[in-house]
Write an enzyme that holds these catalytic residues in place. Structure first.
Site, PDB file in Angstrom:
ATOM      1  N   HIS A 267      53.283  -0.338 -67.995  1.00  0.00           N
ATOM      2  CA  HIS A 267      52.311   0.551 -67.012  1.00  0.00           C
ATOM      3  C   HIS A 267      52.286  -0.320 -65.744  1.00  0.00           C
ATOM      4  O   HIS A 267      52.893  -1.325 -65.709  1.00  0.00           O
ATOM      5  CB  HIS A 267      51.088   0.783 -67.490  1.00  0.00           C
ATOM      6  CG  HIS A 267      49.934  -0.394 -67.723  1.00  0.00           C
ATOM      7  ND1 HIS A 267      50.210  -1.550 -68.573  1.00  0.00           N
ATOM      8  CD2 HIS A 267      49.033  -0.747 -66.817  1.00  0.00           C
ATOM      9  CE1 HIS A 267      49.046  -2.241 -68.470  1.00  0.00           C
ATOM     10  NE2 HIS A 267      48.362  -1.981 -67.357  1.00  0.00           N
TER      11      HIS A 267
ATOM     12  N   HIS B  25      49.553  -1.394 -62.962  1.00  0.00           N
ATOM     13  CA  HIS B  25      48.306  -1.633 -62.420  1.00  0.00           C
ATOM     14  C   HIS B  25      48.142  -1.626 -60.891  1.00  0.00           C
ATOM     15  O   HIS B  25      49.130  -2.393 -60.331  1.00  0.00           O
ATOM     16  CB  HIS B  25      47.695  -2.732 -63.266  1.00  0.00           C
ATOM     17  CG  HIS B  25      46.472  -3.123 -62.738  1.00  0.00           C
ATOM     18  ND1 HIS B  25      45.275  -2.733 -63.178  1.00  0.00           N
ATOM     19  CD2 HIS B  25      45.781  -4.018 -61.627  1.00  0.00           C
ATOM     20  CE1 HIS B  25      44.121  -3.196 -62.866  1.00  0.00           C
ATOM     21  NE2 HIS B  25      44.569  -3.830 -61.658  1.00  0.00           N
TER      22      HIS B  25
END
Length: 154
Positions: free
Chosen positions: A113, A115
């Site tokens: 992912h 951030h």
């Protein structure tokens, strides 16, 4: 992220996993997805040599990241990039929308992912996080919400 792509914000502001008392967003990107500068600024920090990850705060020191300073004194943190996943270097002047790196799964992370957080550095070294306004396919100015999908179409 790239134009024409849709991504889920799986952890939002003050999220229950790791964003307690923090205005940060986690976008559900796959390893190798392109990351673009949200705003213009200067690259002030690069970490891209880590391969390790775990779902514990002790692994935060292994976050691969890019930190960008904006003209208004705020900073943007793009974290969990893949190993050797940066295409910019410290001191580079960035344009909004410029390719800066590739998503990954490094550091304090349980899956691939991105951030993303915007903050001000305080005199005591702590960060004050700022809610970020985004342009989406539905609205020109909005705060992104946890659990929602967003499309970039520009």
């Amino acid at each position: 992220f790239e134009s024409g792509k849709t991504h889920l914000v799986f952890q939002g502001y003050n999220g229950k996993l790791s964003h307690k008392n923090e205005f940060s967003l986690d976008f559900n990107l796959k390893t190798g997805d392109k990351i673009f500068a949200a705003r213009e600024g200067t690259v002030v920090e690069i970490v891209n040599s880590n391969k390790k990850n775990c779902a514990n705060i002790s692994c935060a020191k292994f976050n691969n990241k890019i930190v960008v300073m904006h003209q208004d004194g705020t900073f943007a943190d793009y974290s969990h990039l893949k190993y050797k996943g940066t295409v910019v270097k410290k001191g580079d002047i960035l344009e909004k929308g410029q390719l800066i790196g590739y998503s990954g799964n490094t550091g304090f992370s349980s899956g691939p992912h991105l951030h993303f957080a915007v903050f001000i550095n305080r005199i005591d070294g702590e960060r004050t996080f700022i809610k970020t306004i985004f342009k989406t396919s539905a609205k020109d100015r909005t705060f992104l919400e946890e659990g929602e999908n967003y499309t970039k179409n520009y």
